[in-house]
Design a protein around this motif. Sequence first.
Motif, short mmCIF file in Angstrom:
data_model
loop_
_atom_site.label_atom_id
_atom_site.label_comp_id
_atom_site.label_asym_id
_atom_site.label_seq_id
_atom_site.Cartn_x
_atom_site.Cartn_y
_atom_site.Cartn_z
N TRP A 218 0.66 -1.17 -0.07
CA TRP A 218 -0.14 -0.17 -0.09
C TRP A 218 0.90 1.26 0.00
CZ3 TRP A 218 0.86 2.75 4.49
CH2 TRP A 218 1.43 1.96 5.67
N THR A 226 -3.32 -0.72 -5.53
CA THR A 226 -4.32 0.34 -5.69
C THR A 226 -5.54 -0.11 -6.28
OG1 THR A 226 -2.64 2.03 -6.18
CG2 THR A 226 -4.74 2.47 -6.64
N GLU A 229 -7.17 -1.88 -3.33
CA GLU A 229 -7.71 -0.85 -2.35
C GLU A 229 -8.90 0.10 -2.77
OE1 GLU A 229 -4.76 1.79 0.27
OE2 GLU A 229 -4.67 2.07 -1.81
N VAL A 239 -5.89 -3.47 7.11
CA VAL A 239 -4.67 -4.09 6.44
C VAL A 239 -3.42 -4.20 7.47
CG1 VAL A 239 -2.86 -3.47 4.78
CG2 VAL A 239 -5.19 -2.70 4.26
N TYR A 257 -4.16 0.78 9.00
CA TYR A 257 -3.38 0.03 8.35
C TYR A 257 -2.00 -0.11 9.29
CZ TYR A 257 -5.12 0.88 3.64
OH TYR A 257 -5.94 0.79 2.55
#
Length: 314
Positions: A218, A226, A229, A239, A257
């Motif tokens: 990421w 991407t 995501e 994540v 994240y």
Amino acid sequence: MQKIIGLILVVFPFSLCAQSNITFEPPKRTIAPVQFAVIGDLTGGERAGVYQGAVNALSLLQPDFILSVGDLIEGGTEELSTMNSEWETFATITQSNDIPFYPVVGNHDISNIAMREWWESSIGPRYYHFRHKDMLFLMLDSEDFIAERFSEIKVLRNEAVNLYKTEGEDAFMATEYAQLKERKYGKLSDEQIKYFLKALDNNKDVNWVFVLMHKPLWSDDSSGFTAIELALQNFSYTVLNGHEHTYYYEERKGQDYIQLGTTGGAFTPSDRGFHMDHIMWISVSEGEPTIINLKLDSLVDKYGEPLLDLNESK
């Protein structure tokens, strides 16, 4: 006046309890939450005894299952016997508590094409997903390079590792390999991206998605993450990654994240986060998961004995 004071003395204590969670009644029956653990990198300069201590702790904690973010063996080899031996050592410790374990591959687990083929033929899929109740788990392979590029990276990696062994960290960081975006962030193939987009499309009704990977895909727009995501924006998700050997938290797109620290790997330098050996504990009942980190050097059993002496593992 005395009667009024007496009434106040009788009523006041009960009103305090009524406004708090202090109770003397049996607890209400509840549906047990799902509780699972996640371990960080245990290789990449593994310190003896740390992972065994983590497994001992997990045997006492009894999570429903255990997840990883990769780097389970030292790797960096093309010798089949070494791959099998390292995996046997890891698996023997892991299976001692008989709790389901879901691996993610890291750059030490799949350091070259030979290790990739070994993993797929002897261990399992490099990337996969599974569903548990109303949760979806995506287990990514951040080493998903095309064969030609993987061979190039292997040569650069071997040169850099040899320099590290002979001249140290500074020499390693000056190598071409150390500066590669693929070394830092990894890569997803188009095939893997399509696989996970389909998994998300087929599980639109889940309440939460957990996305696990080794390298922080990421952090690099060219890694291929991407697209995944973008699809995740229709879900609530978390994540988790490893690789850098430091714990780091970032809120991104309104979601958590989290980069895990280590569960035995070396305390290597990093541009972000801090070092610790830990187990991540995640509990999910309704709504957002709750997460707490259990530092291994702070865990003590019922006899008052530490489950891990980090001084002995250095």
